[in-house]
Design a protein around this motif. Sequence first.
Motif, PDB file in Angstrom:
ATOM      1  N   UNK A 161       0.836  -1.198   0.000  1.00 48.71           N
ATOM      2  CA  UNK A 161       0.000   0.000   0.000  1.00 48.71           C
ATOM      3  C   UNK A 161       0.871   1.249   0.000  1.00 48.71           C
ATOM      4  N   UNK A 162       0.261   2.351  -0.375  1.00 44.42           N
ATOM      5  CA  UNK A 162       0.932   3.638  -0.460  1.00 44.42           C
ATOM      6  C   UNK A 162       0.219   4.649   0.419  1.00 44.42           C
ATOM      7  N   UNK A 163       0.997   5.507   1.074  1.00 45.61           N
ATOM      8  CA  UNK A 163       0.403   6.554   1.907  1.00 45.61           C
ATOM      9  C   UNK A 163      -0.383   7.563   1.073  1.00 45.61           C
ATOM     10  N   UNK A 164      -0.098   7.649  -0.237  1.00 51.06           N
ATOM     11  CA  UNK A 164      -0.814   8.587  -1.102  1.00 51.06           C
ATOM     12  C   UNK A 164      -1.918   7.923  -1.907  1.00 51.06           C
ATOM     13  N   UNK A 165      -1.709   6.683  -2.341  1.00 53.02           N
ATOM     14  CA  UNK A 165      -2.642   6.029  -3.270  1.00 53.02           C
ATOM     15  C   UNK A 165      -3.408   4.872  -2.654  1.00 53.02           C
ATOM     16  N   UNK A 166      -3.205   4.593  -1.353  1.00 51.32           N
ATOM     17  CA  UNK A 166      -3.919   3.503  -0.714  1.00 51.32           C
ATOM     18  C   UNK A 166      -3.366   2.140  -1.093  1.00 51.32           C
ATOM     19  N   UNK A 167      -4.263   1.134  -1.036  1.00 51.13           N
ATOM     20  CA  UNK A 167      -3.821  -0.238  -1.353  1.00 51.13           C
ATOM     21  C   UNK A 167      -3.482  -0.350  -2.828  1.00 51.13           C
ATOM     22  N   UNK A 168      -2.267  -0.888  -3.100  1.00 48.23           N
ATOM     23  CA  UNK A 168      -1.817  -1.049  -4.474  1.00 48.23           C
ATOM     24  C   UNK A 168      -1.983  -2.472  -4.980  1.00 48.23           C
TER      25      UNK A 168
END
Length: 609
Positions: A161-168
């Motif tokens: 997951x990404x702090x900007x884009x959520x679950x990847x």
Amino acid sequence: MMRSKILFAFLCVIVLLGCEDDKDPVSSKGDIYVTVVENGGYYGVSGPVEGATVFTVPPTLQGVTDEFGTTLIRGIESGSYEIYAEVSGYGAGKAVVNVQADSLDRVNIYIERGVSTGYTPKIEVILPSLPANFSLGENVIFSFNVTDEDSPASDIDVVISSSLDGELHKTNPDVNDNVRFETADLSRGVHTISVSATDADGFIASKTFDLSTLAPGPLTLTSAEVVTSGVELKWEQYGMDDFKRYELLRATGIDAEGTIITSFSTIESTEFVDELPPLVSEVYYYLRIVNTDGHTRNSNKIKVEQPAGKIYYDLPKFAVHHPSEPVVFIYDQFLNKLKAINYETQTEINSVVLQGSIGRFAVGDNGYGLEVYVPNNSGFIHIYNANTFDLVYSINTGLPTECVVTNNKGYIVASVEPSPWWEQPVRTYSRATGINISGNGDFEGDYLRFVPNSNNIVSISRQVSPVDMEYFELDDEGKILKHYDDSYHGDHPLDPNIFRISLNGEFTVTSTYGAVYSATSSMIYKGMIDRGTLTFSDFAFNEEGTIIYAGTSNRKSIQIVKYPELTRSDEILLKGYPKFLFNYGDEIISISKVDMNSENFAIERIKIN
């Protein structure tokens, strides 16, 4: 009135009883406040551990410590637990806690290096390499190896997951315990990427790292090759519109941080020659692109072996340049060898083991082809063919011989050590017959130099104090006609080991201080070179005698000195510390020490016209 008061009291009791019946039951859960500390030097310093995963056995909730080494785990059912703290790839520790209902228990856990709990999954980051800097829209490949001692790969849930884009991405490791995922859709900014792995028992492990999509686009260093003038570097022109500058860096190792050696603010600049690479066995070059946002990105690295030329071992005691070829003859006192080195091909082309303790030798042609005249303390001047190093003749001086010189007129001048010392310590010998022609002088064992294009010699004493200078006039047959002693007798600096005469025969320069004398029978002291804190190791000259090239022993440089002013006007920076200097063609040849205290050396070539 009394009945009203009794009725009011009765109603209040009913209300209170009703409130008591509505009160929440007592909670059976408690909280744990965990402090994790390294035991014996985490990262070399004892203190709180940030980023440690904290979990309980039996499994309940998990936490990750902050910069103070603490985490609060709320709402754990009362009971006894083993509580663990683990730093992946470093170590772990544990404590035991009895969680009480409606209470806060405090626990300290000490991390022991090299210990593993065996409970949580293990996550190994393969890609991206760190620091993870990408440009917007660039494809990013994520690859992680995820393993667990008790759970098969199919039972491990991995979430990226990404702090900007959520679950990847969410998946299970493949049969090789690998998770691979790629995307080109990350938004612009600095992402905190989290990778979590949950095993079949509910234990969770996580890894986090930063990934930027603010970086410049990729850049490729295409070549780095050693050329005569240094190391030639070429790269592809940057292809995006956020260019600010190129920075070219040089590093001592593949993982070492480089030093910026130059930068370019024009995008069309795509090549450079590093004219002063270090005298080391290998270096690494790479580019750094800086974009208009101030973010950077490094190119690939290219290794260059011997960037400043070949490094030789055992600094020579004496050295002489070949009169017509790019070859230096050196005396290796550690191996007691005479060596010939071609510095164009950087090869040792010949060597021979010498006899006895060797003095300062000379190279010349006295009618028998080019020869090397090597004096020794056994009373001989051994003569070697300069091309083959075959011993072709020996002159018996009968005395320890410290120095020989020649002006190619059929005779050799030798500095010997007679007993008593005043009996002709400077003697001339016929190359053809070996017969002593003449003798004169005051001091034994002097170092000698011919004044260029003449029959005259300047000598500086080695074994008397104060150091003295002498002047000899000879005829074409090697007979010493006149002998003069200087009038100063130690008033000014003299050094037989640092001692040259200008090519036009006008003056002598000597000593670490750069003392200058006329190269005539008067030997007039003319002054000292302006030097500041510099000390000199050797000297060379232009043909006209108007420039002195002064090598420095405490700086990687040749100082440009004007004559007769004796002032420094400029300098040439070198790769090493010059020990011997020679004029050859339009170059100064420097035998340079790798560093000030090294016995390793290289041969540098410096164009002067």
